[in-house]
Design a protein around this motif. Structure first.
Motif, PDB file in Angstrom:
ATOM      1  N   UNK A 123       0.836  -1.197   0.000  1.00  0.00           N
ATOM      2  CA  UNK A 123       0.000   0.000   0.000  1.00  0.00           C
ATOM      3  C   UNK A 123       0.876   1.254   0.000  1.00  0.00           C
ATOM      4  N   UNK A 124       1.929   1.244   0.807  1.00  0.00           N
ATOM      5  CA  UNK A 124       2.832   2.393   0.865  1.00  0.00           C
ATOM      6  C   UNK A 124       3.505   2.643  -0.480  1.00  0.00           C
ATOM      7  N   UNK A 125       3.872   1.566  -1.152  1.00  0.00           N
ATOM      8  CA  UNK A 125       4.493   1.693  -2.466  1.00  0.00           C
ATOM      9  C   UNK A 125       3.549   2.384  -3.441  1.00  0.00           C
ATOM     10  N   UNK A 126       2.282   1.972  -3.440  1.00  0.00           N
ATOM     11  CA  UNK A 126       1.314   2.574  -4.354  1.00  0.00           C
ATOM     12  C   UNK A 126       1.125   4.055  -4.055  1.00  0.00           C
ATOM     13  N   UNK A 145      -0.588  12.394  -5.546  1.00  0.00           N
ATOM     14  CA  UNK A 145      -2.050  12.422  -5.484  1.00  0.00           C
ATOM     15  C   UNK A 145      -2.673  11.624  -6.633  1.00  0.00           C
ATOM     16  N   UNK A 146      -3.704  10.884  -6.313  1.00  0.00           N
ATOM     17  CA  UNK A 146      -4.264   9.932  -7.268  1.00  0.00           C
ATOM     18  C   UNK A 146      -5.097  10.616  -8.360  1.00  0.00           C
ATOM     19  N   UNK A 196      -1.928   4.891   5.353  1.00  0.00           N
ATOM     20  CA  UNK A 196      -0.876   4.567   4.384  1.00  0.00           C
ATOM     21  C   UNK A 196      -1.225   5.052   2.984  1.00  0.00           C
ATOM     22  N   UNK A 197      -2.475   4.870   2.608  1.00  0.00           N
ATOM     23  CA  UNK A 197      -2.912   5.250   1.264  1.00  0.00           C
ATOM     24  C   UNK A 197      -3.264   6.736   1.153  1.00  0.00           C
TER      25      UNK A 197
END
Length: 292
Positions: A62-65, A71-72, A112-113
């Motif tokens: 999750x941290x990697x993503x 920002x998504x 995390x996300x």
């Protein structure tokens, strides 16, 4: 809505060909840098559904993503899974669907996300040692509190899915399934009937296993040769054709495999090819292995 997209829960539009992040190395170094590059490239190629889980490195995935994508983009859905924890007698991973564990894992995932809400949260496995009503009730409470948008399940039978739907709306199911692995055909049928998204994990499976010599594998390879494609592309194209509710989530840490997988969405199987693939099916194991 065209055939390349699907609305999860009737309103959350995603690309039908997603990406499974489980295989991405997360340890510092060159492999991690490539993982970041691969997932960014997936989004560039139009992937808007990415699957992860707390189990994948205890949150490291999750941290990697987050590092790669935050920002998504507005149209990106990152779905995660809870319900497996390092709470065994010796600190080993085990199913753990206790309400306090599920709540804690959701809170951790939100941090995390860097999200205010997880739009799709999936129960990684049903814990047989905790009443199902407690597990689903906890997820429902998290949804009602606004921390979760929609609820999904993973590795359930058709009967388990039916019982779960009596107490909470289920918008997705993530079971192992592929062109030569159809143990969960009844679950797919139930999802198709109800308009529930079906996310096959290990969607390539034995169809592209290195060195495999089964007749099923050979047939997939033969069709790939006829189409000038790869076995992986044939397996993914078959899934996309199999049912409009199927959202395959192939995973890879290699840029070339990512490009290959995404291109499968453009592969067209002739009726004769589809008929040959329909006849394939591996013997169903008693229970699935792996740790998706």
């Amino acid at each position: 809505m065209d055939s390349t997209t699907f609305r999860i829960g009737g309103d959350l539009a995603v690309s039908r060909l997603g990406f499974g992040a489980m295989r991405l190395p997360t340890e510092p170094g060159a492999d991690r840098e490539q993982s970041i590059a691969v997932v960014r490239r997936a989004v560039e190629l139009g992937v808007t559904l990415i699957d992860t889980a707390f189990l994948y490195g205890g949150g490291a995935n999750e941290q990697l993503l987050t590092e790669a994508l935050y920002p998504y983009p507005d149209d990106l859905l990152i779905t995660t899974k809870v319900g497996v924890a390092q709470t065994g007698p010796e600190g080993e991973w085990r199913l753990d669907g206790r309400p306090e564990v599920l709540r804690d894992q959701v809170e951790q995932a939100l941090r995390r996300l860097r999200m205010d809400r997880i739009e799709l949260l999936q129960l990684h496995r049903v814990d047989p040692e905790v009443p199902v009503a407690d597990q689903l009730g906890t997820l429902r409470e998290l949804r009602d509190a606004g921390k979760v948008g929609r609820i999904g399940l993973s590795e359930v039978s058709a009967a388990e899915l039916a019982r779960a739907r009596e107490s909470v709306e289920i918008v997705s199911v993530q079971n192992r399934y592929g062109v030569v692995d159809r143990e969960h055909e009844p679950v797919l049928a139930a999802c198709a009937a109800a308009g529930i998204a079906f996310l096959p994990w290990r969607p390539l499976g034995a169809a592209v296993a290195p060195g495999a010599a089964s007749g099923d594998t050979a047939e997939v390879a033969a069709i790939a040769d006829e189409l000038g494609a790869t076995a992986a592309q044939v397996a993914l194209a078959w899934l996309l054709h199999r049912s409009p509710v199927i959202l395959p989530i192939p995973g890879t840490a290699r840029p070339d495999h990512l490009e290959e997988n995404v291109a499968a969405a453009e592969l067209r199987l002739a009726p004769a090819h589809r008929e040959r693939l329909e006849r394939l099916a591996a013997p169903a194991p008693s229970r699935p292995g792996g740790s998706h």
